[in-house]
Write a protein that holds these residues in place. Structure first.
Motif, PDB file in Angstrom:
ATOM      1  N   ILE A  59      -9.546   6.402 -15.921  1.00  0.00           N
ATOM      2  CA  ILE A  59      -9.260   6.736 -16.877  1.00  0.00           C
ATOM      3  C   ILE A  59     -10.376   8.060 -17.294  1.00  0.00           C
ATOM      4  CG2 ILE A  59      -8.878   7.146 -20.048  1.00  0.00           C
ATOM      5  CD1 ILE A  59      -7.115   4.241 -19.474  1.00  0.00           C
ATOM      6  N   LEU A  60     -11.609   7.276 -17.486  1.00  0.00           N
ATOM      7  CA  LEU A  60     -13.039   7.686 -17.855  1.00  0.00           C
ATOM      8  C   LEU A  60     -13.681   8.725 -16.715  1.00  0.00           C
ATOM      9  CD1 LEU A  60     -14.638   4.685 -19.167  1.00  0.00           C
ATOM     10  CD2 LEU A  60     -13.606   6.768 -20.308  1.00  0.00           C
ATOM     11  N   TRP A  61     -13.057   8.237 -15.205  1.00  0.00           N
ATOM     12  CA  TRP A  61     -13.964   8.962 -13.821  1.00  0.00           C
ATOM     13  C   TRP A  61     -12.424   9.898 -13.275  1.00  0.00           C
ATOM     14  CZ3 TRP A  61     -16.026   6.128  -9.443  1.00  0.00           C
ATOM     15  CH2 TRP A  61     -16.623   6.362  -8.809  1.00  0.00           C
ATOM     16  N   TYR A  62     -11.727  10.479 -13.632  1.00  0.00           N
ATOM     17  CA  TYR A  62     -11.039  11.580 -13.331  1.00  0.00           C
ATOM     18  C   TYR A  62     -10.646  10.993 -12.669  1.00  0.00           C
ATOM     19  CZ  TYR A  62     -14.501  14.399 -14.911  1.00  0.00           C
ATOM     20  OH  TYR A  62     -15.346  15.324 -16.192  1.00  0.00           O
ATOM     21  N   GLY A  63      -9.301   9.725 -12.361  1.00  0.00           N
ATOM     22  CA  GLY A  63      -8.535   9.246 -11.901  1.00  0.00           C
ATOM     23  C   GLY A  63      -9.218   8.414 -10.821  1.00  0.00           C
ATOM     24  N   TYR A  64      -9.942   8.580 -10.519  1.00  0.00           N
ATOM     25  CA  TYR A  64     -11.353   7.453  -9.419  1.00  0.00           C
ATOM     26  C   TYR A  64     -11.483   6.412  -9.180  1.00  0.00           C
ATOM     27  CZ  TYR A  64     -12.528  12.162  -6.937  1.00  0.00           C
ATOM     28  OH  TYR A  64     -12.128  13.118  -6.890  1.00  0.00           O
ATOM     29  N   THR A  65     -11.513   4.782  -8.761  1.00  0.00           N
ATOM     30  CA  THR A  65     -12.112   3.802  -9.296  1.00  0.00           C
ATOM     31  C   THR A  65     -12.985   3.899  -7.829  1.00  0.00           C
ATOM     32  OG1 THR A  65     -10.558   3.169  -7.221  1.00  0.00           O
ATOM     33  CG2 THR A  65      -9.866   2.048  -9.969  1.00  0.00           C
ATOM     34  N   ILE A  66     -13.594   2.691  -7.726  1.00  0.00           N
ATOM     35  CA  ILE A  66     -15.388   2.872  -6.619  1.00  0.00           C
ATOM     36  C   ILE A  66     -14.726   3.323  -5.674  1.00  0.00           C
ATOM     37  CG2 ILE A  66     -16.901   2.106  -5.745  1.00  0.00           C
ATOM     38  CD1 ILE A  66     -17.340   1.210  -8.815  1.00  0.00           C
ATOM     39  N   GLY A  67     -13.456   2.260  -5.324  1.00  0.00           N
ATOM     40  CA  GLY A  67     -12.672   2.803  -3.811  1.00  0.00           C
ATOM     41  C   GLY A  67     -12.400   3.887  -3.828  1.00  0.00           C
ATOM     42  N   LYS A  68     -11.257   4.080  -4.519  1.00  0.00           N
ATOM     43  CA  LYS A  68     -10.837   5.418  -4.131  1.00  0.00           C
ATOM     44  C   LYS A  68     -11.773   6.119  -4.375  1.00  0.00           C
ATOM     45  CE  LYS A  68      -6.639   4.968  -6.328  1.00  0.00           C
ATOM     46  NZ  LYS A  68      -6.284   2.824  -6.777  1.00  0.00           N
ATOM     47  N   ARG A  69     -12.909   6.294  -4.815  1.00  0.00           N
ATOM     48  CA  ARG A  69     -13.781   7.556  -4.518  1.00  0.00           C
ATOM     49  C   ARG A  69     -14.159   6.781  -3.283  1.00  0.00           C
ATOM     50  NH1 ARG A  69     -15.881  11.932  -7.373  1.00  0.00           N
ATOM     51  NH2 ARG A  69     -17.929  12.314  -6.610  1.00  0.00           N
ATOM     52  N   ILE A  70     -14.885   6.184  -2.885  1.00  0.00           N
ATOM     53  CA  ILE A  70     -15.110   6.232  -1.792  1.00  0.00           C
ATOM     54  C   ILE A  70     -14.297   7.326  -0.484  1.00  0.00           C
ATOM     55  CG2 ILE A  70     -16.206   4.936   0.487  1.00  0.00           C
ATOM     56  CD1 ILE A  70     -17.172   3.118  -1.875  1.00  0.00           C
ATOM     57  N   VAL A  71     -13.047   6.996  -0.598  1.00  0.00           N
ATOM     58  CA  VAL A  71     -12.246   7.337   0.476  1.00  0.00           C
ATOM     59  C   VAL A  71     -11.337   8.567  -0.021  1.00  0.00           C
ATOM     60  CG1 VAL A  71     -11.432   5.031   1.037  1.00  0.00           C
ATOM     61  CG2 VAL A  71     -10.414   6.055  -0.741  1.00  0.00           C
ATOM     62  N   GLY A  72     -11.928   9.272  -1.367  1.00  0.00           N
ATOM     63  CA  GLY A  72     -11.539  10.278  -1.710  1.00  0.00           C
ATOM     64  C   GLY A  72     -10.394  10.993  -1.827  1.00  0.00           C
ATOM     65  N   VAL A  73      -9.729   9.468  -3.044  1.00  0.00           N
ATOM     66  CA  VAL A  73      -8.360   9.525  -3.326  1.00  0.00           C
ATOM     67  C   VAL A  73      -8.601   9.381  -4.789  1.00  0.00           C
ATOM     68  CG1 VAL A  73      -7.336   9.470  -1.493  1.00  0.00           C
ATOM     69  CG2 VAL A  73      -7.592   7.219  -2.583  1.00  0.00           C
ATOM     70  N   ARG A  74      -7.857   9.250  -5.820  1.00  0.00           N
ATOM     71  CA  ARG A  74      -7.480   8.979  -6.916  1.00  0.00           C
ATOM     72  C   ARG A  74      -6.414   9.343  -7.248  1.00  0.00           C
ATOM     73  NH1 ARG A  74      -8.361  13.945 -10.990  1.00  0.00           N
ATOM     74  NH2 ARG A  74      -7.418  16.062  -9.743  1.00  0.00           N
ATOM     75  N   ILE A  75      -6.358   7.949  -8.677  1.00  0.00           N
ATOM     76  CA  ILE A  75      -5.012   9.009 -10.003  1.00  0.00           C
ATOM     77  C   ILE A  75      -4.994   9.787 -10.273  1.00  0.00           C
ATOM     78  CG2 ILE A  75      -3.389   7.772 -10.794  1.00  0.00           C
ATOM     79  CD1 ILE A  75      -5.253   4.508  -9.941  1.00  0.00           C
ATOM     80  N   VAL A  76      -3.386  10.625 -10.301  1.00  0.00           N
ATOM     81  CA  VAL A  76      -3.584  11.251 -11.359  1.00  0.00           C
ATOM     82  C   VAL A  76      -2.016  11.310 -11.671  1.00  0.00           C
ATOM     83  CG1 VAL A  76      -4.822  13.350 -10.148  1.00  0.00           C
ATOM     84  CG2 VAL A  76      -2.986  13.277  -9.723  1.00  0.00           C
ATOM     85  N   LYS A  77      -1.277  12.436 -13.130  1.00  0.00           N
ATOM     86  CA  LYS A  77      -0.348  12.695 -13.626  1.00  0.00           C
ATOM     87  C   LYS A  77      -0.137  13.434 -12.953  1.00  0.00           C
ATOM     88  CE  LYS A  77       1.119  11.002 -17.165  1.00  0.00           C
ATOM     89  NZ  LYS A  77       1.664  10.151 -17.530  1.00  0.00           N
ATOM     90  N   VAL A  78       1.917  13.273 -12.580  1.00  0.00           N
ATOM     91  CA  VAL A  78       2.319  13.371 -11.991  1.00  0.00           C
ATOM     92  C   VAL A  78       2.750  15.255 -13.029  1.00  0.00           C
ATOM     93  CG1 VAL A  78       5.169  14.515 -11.058  1.00  0.00           C
ATOM     94  CG2 VAL A  78       4.079  12.476 -11.000  1.00  0.00           C
TER      95      VAL A  78
END
Length: 148
Positions: A59-78
C-alpha cells in the motif's frame, strides 16, 4: 474499465515471494529471538509483523514488496485505482483463510490459474480485484486516466 497490462507469470512471482521470505523472515526471526529468547517460527509477534509487512508495504510502496521490487513486479488494482487496505486484506488475510480451509487445494488451483490464464490472475487476485504486473508506477494509472 478493467484492464490487465503486462501481467507477471508464475516463476517471477514465486521468486519475488521467495526473496521476501528470505529477506523478511531472517530479520524477523532475529527480532523474535531477541524478544522471546527462542527461534520459534510460530511466535505471534513475528507472525504479526510479517502480516503487517505483507499488507502495509504494498500500500505504501506502489504495490511493491522488497522481493517484488528486486524482480521488477508489483501488485496493482485491475481498475487502475490506488491499492488500499481492503484489497490487501482480501489478498493476504481472506485468501490465506481460504487456502487453509481447503487444505491447500485452492492454492494449487491458484498456481494453475497463474500459469494458464492469459491475465495471470490467481484466486487471491480475483478476490481482491488485483493482479501482478511488470508495469512501473504511473504507467497503468496514466493509461486508465485516458480510458475513463
Amino acid at each position: 474499465m478493467d484492464q490487465v497490462t503486462k501481467p507477471a507469470g508464475f516463476w517471477i512471482r514465486l521468486l519475488g515471494n521467495l526473496l521476501d521470505g528470505i529477506i523478511v523472515s531472517i530479520p524477523l526471526g532475529l527480532i523474535g529471538f531477541l524478544i522471546t529468547g527462542d527461534f520459534d517460527g510460530e511466535d505471534p509477534i513475528t507472525s504479526l509483523i510479517g502480516f503487517i509487512y505483507a499488507v502495509a508495504v504494498p500500500i505504501l510502496w506502489y504495490g511493491y514488496t522488497i522481493g517484488k521490487r528486486i524482480v521488477g513486479v508489483r501488485i496493482v488494482k485491475v481498475n487502475g485505482k490506488k491499492l488500499g487496505i481492503g484489497a490487501m486484506l482480501l489478498r493476504v488475510l481472506v485468501a490465506g483463510i481460504v487456502y487453509g480451509l481447503t487444505l491447500g487445494i485452492a492454492l494449487i488451483v491458484s498456481v494453475f490459474m497463474v500459469v494458464f490464464r492469459k491475465d495471470k490472475r490467481s484466486l487471491h487476485d480475483m478476490m481482491a480485484g488485483t493482479y501482478v504486473t511488470y508495469s512501473k508506477p504511473g504507467e497503468i494509472e496514466d493509461k486508465q486516466a485516458f480510458v475513463d
